[in-house]
Design a protein around this motif. Structure first.
Motif, PDB file in Angstrom:
ATOM      1  N   MET A 204       0.828  -1.189   0.000  1.00  0.00           N
ATOM      2  CA  MET A 204       0.000   0.000   0.000  1.00  0.00           C
ATOM      3  C   MET A 204       0.875   1.256   0.000  1.00  0.00           C
ATOM      4  N   ILE A 205       1.715   1.407   1.013  1.00  0.00           N
ATOM      5  CA  ILE A 205       2.591   2.567   1.127  1.00  0.00           C
ATOM      6  C   ILE A 205       3.985   2.068   1.470  1.00  0.00           C
ATOM      7  N   GLU A 206       4.978   2.602   0.781  1.00  0.00           N
ATOM      8  CA  GLU A 206       6.352   2.264   1.126  1.00  0.00           C
ATOM      9  C   GLU A 206       6.730   3.086   2.356  1.00  0.00           C
ATOM     10  N   VAL A 207       7.056   2.416   3.435  1.00  0.00           N
ATOM     11  CA  VAL A 207       7.353   3.089   4.694  1.00  0.00           C
ATOM     12  C   VAL A 207       8.853   3.367   4.758  1.00  0.00           C
ATOM     13  N   THR A 208       9.193   4.619   4.491  1.00  0.00           N
ATOM     14  CA  THR A 208      10.589   5.054   4.551  1.00  0.00           C
ATOM     15  C   THR A 208      10.957   5.349   6.005  1.00  0.00           C
ATOM     16  N   PRO A 209      12.240   5.451   6.328  1.00  0.00           N
ATOM     17  CA  PRO A 209      12.626   5.794   7.701  1.00  0.00           C
ATOM     18  C   PRO A 209      12.031   7.137   8.156  1.00  0.00           C
ATOM     19  N   SER A 210      11.968   8.100   7.265  1.00  0.00           N
ATOM     20  CA  SER A 210      11.386   9.393   7.608  1.00  0.00           C
ATOM     21  C   SER A 210       9.898   9.270   7.921  1.00  0.00           C
ATOM     22  N   LEU A 211       9.191   8.490   7.112  1.00  0.00           N
ATOM     23  CA  LEU A 211       7.760   8.291   7.337  1.00  0.00           C
ATOM     24  C   LEU A 211       7.531   7.513   8.628  1.00  0.00           C
ATOM     25  N   LYS A 212       8.379   6.538   8.887  1.00  0.00           N
ATOM     26  CA  LYS A 212       8.261   5.763  10.126  1.00  0.00           C
ATOM     27  C   LYS A 212       8.470   6.670  11.348  1.00  0.00           C
ATOM     28  N   LYS A 213       9.426   7.581  11.236  1.00  0.00           N
ATOM     29  CA  LYS A 213       9.674   8.534  12.321  1.00  0.00           C
ATOM     30  C   LYS A 213       8.454   9.439  12.527  1.00  0.00           C
ATOM     31  N   THR A 214       7.844   9.861  11.430  1.00  0.00           N
ATOM     32  CA  THR A 214       6.648  10.697  11.512  1.00  0.00           C
ATOM     33  C   THR A 214       5.499   9.930  12.152  1.00  0.00           C
ATOM     34  N   PHE A 215       5.316   8.660  11.765  1.00  0.00           N
ATOM     35  CA  PHE A 215       4.263   7.847  12.364  1.00  0.00           C
ATOM     36  C   PHE A 215       4.513   7.652  13.863  1.00  0.00           C
ATOM     37  N   THR A 216       5.767   7.475  14.249  1.00  0.00           N
ATOM     38  CA  THR A 216       6.105   7.350  15.671  1.00  0.00           C
ATOM     39  C   THR A 216       5.770   8.636  16.403  1.00  0.00           C
ATOM     40  N   TYR A 217       6.070   9.782  15.787  1.00  0.00           N
ATOM     41  CA  TYR A 217       5.724  11.079  16.377  1.00  0.00           C
ATOM     42  C   TYR A 217       4.204  11.184  16.574  1.00  0.00           C
ATOM     43  N   ILE A 218       3.441  10.796  15.545  1.00  0.00           N
ATOM     44  CA  ILE A 218       1.981  10.853  15.652  1.00  0.00           C
ATOM     45  C   ILE A 218       1.507   9.976  16.805  1.00  0.00           C
ATOM     46  N   LYS A 219       2.027   8.772  16.856  1.00  0.00           N
ATOM     47  CA  LYS A 219       1.625   7.796  17.873  1.00  0.00           C
ATOM     48  C   LYS A 219       1.916   8.300  19.291  1.00  0.00           C
ATOM     49  N   GLU A 220       3.063   8.947  19.467  1.00  0.00           N
ATOM     50  CA  GLU A 220       3.493   9.334  20.806  1.00  0.00           C
ATOM     51  C   GLU A 220       3.043  10.735  21.242  1.00  0.00           C
ATOM     52  N   ASN A 221       2.750  11.624  20.276  1.00  0.00           N
ATOM     53  CA  ASN A 221       2.526  13.018  20.653  1.00  0.00           C
ATOM     54  C   ASN A 221       1.156  13.596  20.320  1.00  0.00           C
ATOM     55  N   ILE A 222       0.429  12.997  19.423  1.00  0.00           N
ATOM     56  CA  ILE A 222      -0.858  13.576  19.042  1.00  0.00           C
ATOM     57  C   ILE A 222      -1.975  12.757  19.672  1.00  0.00           C
ATOM     58  N   PRO A 223      -2.752  13.380  20.565  1.00  0.00           N
ATOM     59  CA  PRO A 223      -3.865  12.663  21.202  1.00  0.00           C
ATOM     60  C   PRO A 223      -4.888  12.205  20.155  1.00  0.00           C
ATOM     61  N   GLU A 224      -5.602  11.129  20.480  1.00  0.00           N
ATOM     62  CA  GLU A 224      -6.532  10.507  19.540  1.00  0.00           C
ATOM     63  C   GLU A 224      -7.592  11.479  19.038  1.00  0.00           C
ATOM     64  N   GLU A 225      -8.187  12.283  19.930  1.00  0.00           N
ATOM     65  CA  GLU A 225      -9.259  13.196  19.504  1.00  0.00           C
ATOM     66  C   GLU A 225      -8.731  14.296  18.586  1.00  0.00           C
ATOM     67  N   VAL A 226      -7.512  14.764  18.815  1.00  0.00           N
ATOM     68  CA  VAL A 226      -6.897  15.766  17.945  1.00  0.00           C
ATOM     69  C   VAL A 226      -6.558  15.137  16.595  1.00  0.00           C
ATOM     70  N   PHE A 227      -6.039  13.915  16.646  1.00  0.00           N
ATOM     71  CA  PHE A 227      -5.686  13.214  15.416  1.00  0.00           C
ATOM     72  C   PHE A 227      -6.924  12.959  14.566  1.00  0.00           C
ATOM     73  N   ARG A 228      -8.033  12.593  15.194  1.00  0.00           N
ATOM     74  CA  ARG A 228      -9.273  12.335  14.452  1.00  0.00           C
ATOM     75  C   ARG A 228      -9.757  13.607  13.749  1.00  0.00           C
ATOM     76  N   LYS A 229      -9.691  14.740  14.456  1.00  0.00           N
ATOM     77  CA  LYS A 229     -10.095  16.009  13.840  1.00  0.00           C
ATOM     78  C   LYS A 229      -9.186  16.342  12.656  1.00  0.00           C
ATOM     79  N   LEU A 230      -7.913  16.087  12.825  1.00  0.00           N
ATOM     80  CA  LEU A 230      -6.952  16.330  11.755  1.00  0.00           C
ATOM     81  C   LEU A 230      -7.246  15.425  10.556  1.00  0.00           C
ATOM     82  N   CYS A 231      -7.539  14.164  10.811  1.00  0.00           N
ATOM     83  CA  CYS A 231      -7.896  13.225   9.739  1.00  0.00           C
ATOM     84  C   CYS A 231      -9.148  13.696   9.008  1.00  0.00           C
TER      85      CYS A 231
END
Length: 183
Positions: A1-28
């Motif tokens: 589906m998506i090629e997960v580069t190291p930069s993208l993986k780092k971004t996903f880790t940032y999302i997972k650790e720093n963006i609360p679920e309700e804020v992330f849902r609004k952003l989505c």
């Protein structure tokens, strides 16, 4: 589906650790409701960054870019929300993956509809020919199809051999059946 580069993986880790679920849902939802247009302004990113306690907007911008990447790939492949959830769960966690897949599920039909009605005008011209090898020893026939694509006034020729044409046709059929399932 998506090629997960190291930069993208780092971004996903940032999302997972720093963006609360309700804020992330609004952003989505904000990204999904405007996709393929850019629905998140610089002011929104600055506000999100300050709410999360970041000194720079760079990580929040990367999070928004990652969402656009995910939406572009899942809309191109017309991926089902359950497949999006299962792909993203190991990357961003179950809660965030559920938020994004639910948002995709709510906006998928509208996004695909907007992409179908995009202002890009495309003109296709097919030409099929059989050429015979000039080498007298080789007496082989080679089938070639040429697809002439005109997008916004620019013309490009794409040549296919028999196998390439077959793969292209099957991919078009797969995309059409996926679009039909959404509608």
């Amino acid at each position: 589906m998506i090629e997960v580069t190291p930069s993208l993986k780092k971004t996903f880790t940032y999302i997972k650790e720093n963006i609360p679920e309700e804020v992330f849902r609004k952003l989505c939802d904000k990204v999904g409701s405007a996709f393929p247009e850019i629905g998140v302004s610089n002011e929104d990113i600055s506000r999100l960054s300050s709410n999360l306690g970041n000194e720079t907007d760079e990580l929040c911008q990367k999070a928004v870019d990652a969402l656009y990447l995910v939406y572009s790939r899942v809309s191109y492949n017309t991926t089902k929300p359950s497949a999006v959830r299962s792909f993203l769960t190991p990357l961003i966690g179950e809660v965030h993956a559920n938020s994004l897949s639910e948002s995709w599920g709510e906006h998928a039909v509208d996004i695909v509809s907007r992409l179908k009605k995009s202002k890009t005008e495309t003109k296709l011209v097919w030409d099929s020919s059989v050429s015979i090898s000039r080498d007298d020893c080789a007496k082989l026939r080679e089938t070639e199809a040429v697809l002439q694509v005109e997008v916004d006034g620019k013309t490009q020729n794409v040549s296919f051999d028999f196998e390439g044409l077959k793969k292209f046709y099957l991919e078009l059929e797969r995309i059409q059946s996926a679009i039909d399932k959404l509608a």
